[in-house]
Design a protein around this motif. Structure first.
Motif, short mmCIF file in Angstrom:
data_model
loop_
_atom_site.label_atom_id
_atom_site.label_comp_id
_atom_site.label_asym_id
_atom_site.label_seq_id
_atom_site.Cartn_x
_atom_site.Cartn_y
_atom_site.Cartn_z
N VAL A 39 17.01 -25.43 12.24
CA VAL A 39 18.07 -24.49 11.90
C VAL A 39 19.31 -25.24 11.42
CG1 VAL A 39 19.65 -22.76 12.86
CG2 VAL A 39 17.22 -22.66 13.43
N GLU A 40 19.65 -26.32 12.12
CA GLU A 40 20.79 -27.15 11.72
C GLU A 40 20.57 -27.71 10.31
OE1 GLU A 40 22.85 -31.35 13.12
OE2 GLU A 40 21.65 -30.24 14.58
N GLY A 41 19.35 -28.14 10.04
CA GLY A 41 19.03 -28.67 8.72
C GLY A 41 19.13 -27.62 7.62
N HIS A 42 18.67 -26.41 7.92
CA HIS A 42 18.77 -25.33 6.93
C HIS A 42 20.24 -25.01 6.63
CE1 HIS A 42 14.60 -24.25 6.25
NE2 HIS A 42 14.37 -24.30 7.55
N ALA A 43 21.07 -25.02 7.65
CA ALA A 43 22.50 -24.75 7.45
C ALA A 43 23.14 -25.85 6.61
CB ALA A 43 23.21 -24.63 8.80
N GLN A 44 22.82 -27.10 6.90
CA GLN A 44 23.39 -28.21 6.13
C GLN A 44 22.88 -28.17 4.69
OE1 GLN A 44 23.05 -32.03 8.00
NE2 GLN A 44 24.33 -33.03 6.48
N ASN A 45 21.63 -27.83 4.50
CA ASN A 45 21.07 -27.72 3.17
C ASN A 45 21.78 -26.62 2.39
OD1 ASN A 45 19.44 -27.82 0.92
ND2 ASN A 45 17.55 -27.38 1.98
N ALA A 46 22.05 -25.49 3.04
CA ALA A 46 22.77 -24.39 2.39
C ALA A 46 24.18 -24.82 2.00
CB ALA A 46 22.81 -23.17 3.30
N ALA A 47 24.83 -25.57 2.86
CA ALA A 47 26.17 -26.08 2.54
C ALA A 47 26.12 -26.96 1.31
CB ALA A 47 26.75 -26.84 3.73
N GLY A 48 25.10 -27.77 1.21
CA GLY A 48 24.93 -28.63 0.03
C GLY A 48 24.71 -27.82 -1.23
N LYS A 49 23.94 -26.75 -1.13
CA LYS A 49 23.72 -25.89 -2.29
C LYS A 49 25.02 -25.24 -2.74
CE LYS A 49 18.88 -24.68 -1.45
NZ LYS A 49 17.94 -23.59 -1.14
N ILE A 50 25.85 -24.83 -1.78
CA ILE A 50 27.14 -24.23 -2.12
C ILE A 50 28.03 -25.26 -2.82
CG2 ILE A 50 29.28 -23.31 -1.12
CD1 ILE A 50 27.43 -21.95 1.01
N GLN A 51 28.02 -26.48 -2.31
CA GLN A 51 28.81 -27.54 -2.95
C GLN A 51 28.35 -27.77 -4.39
OE1 GLN A 51 28.13 -30.73 -0.17
NE2 GLN A 51 30.13 -30.46 0.79
N GLU A 52 27.04 -27.80 -4.59
CA GLU A 52 26.51 -28.00 -5.93
C GLU A 52 26.88 -26.85 -6.85
OE1 GLU A 52 22.33 -28.65 -5.37
OE2 GLU A 52 22.61 -30.76 -4.84
#
Length: 66
Positions: A39-52
């Motif tokens: 779950v933590e990884g999915h949240a961090q991945n989503a944050a990265g997508k938002i940054q991109e």
């Protein structure tokens, strides 16, 4: 891919391994920790997508103004 997406994907993979190992050996705590890491990884991945997406929007706006 940015740093958050890479780290997020690594956490997802590590969490999946830990969750599966916990299930195999019958350790519910380990399985739960693995699931939480996913779950933590999915949240961090989503944050990265938002940054991109933000960077892409910025680049598009800059090109439009040039």
């Amino acid at each position: 891919m940015n740093k958050n997406r890479i780290e997020g994907n690594a956490k997802i993979a590590g969490g999946a391994v830990k969750e599966a190992a916990g299930k195999v050996i019958g350790d519910g705590q380990m399985a739960a920790e693995g699931k939480a890491k996913k779950v933590e990884g999915h949240a961090q991945n989503a944050a990265g997508k938002i940054q991109e997406a933000g960077k892409a929007l910025k680049d598009t706006a800059k090109k439009a103004l040039d």
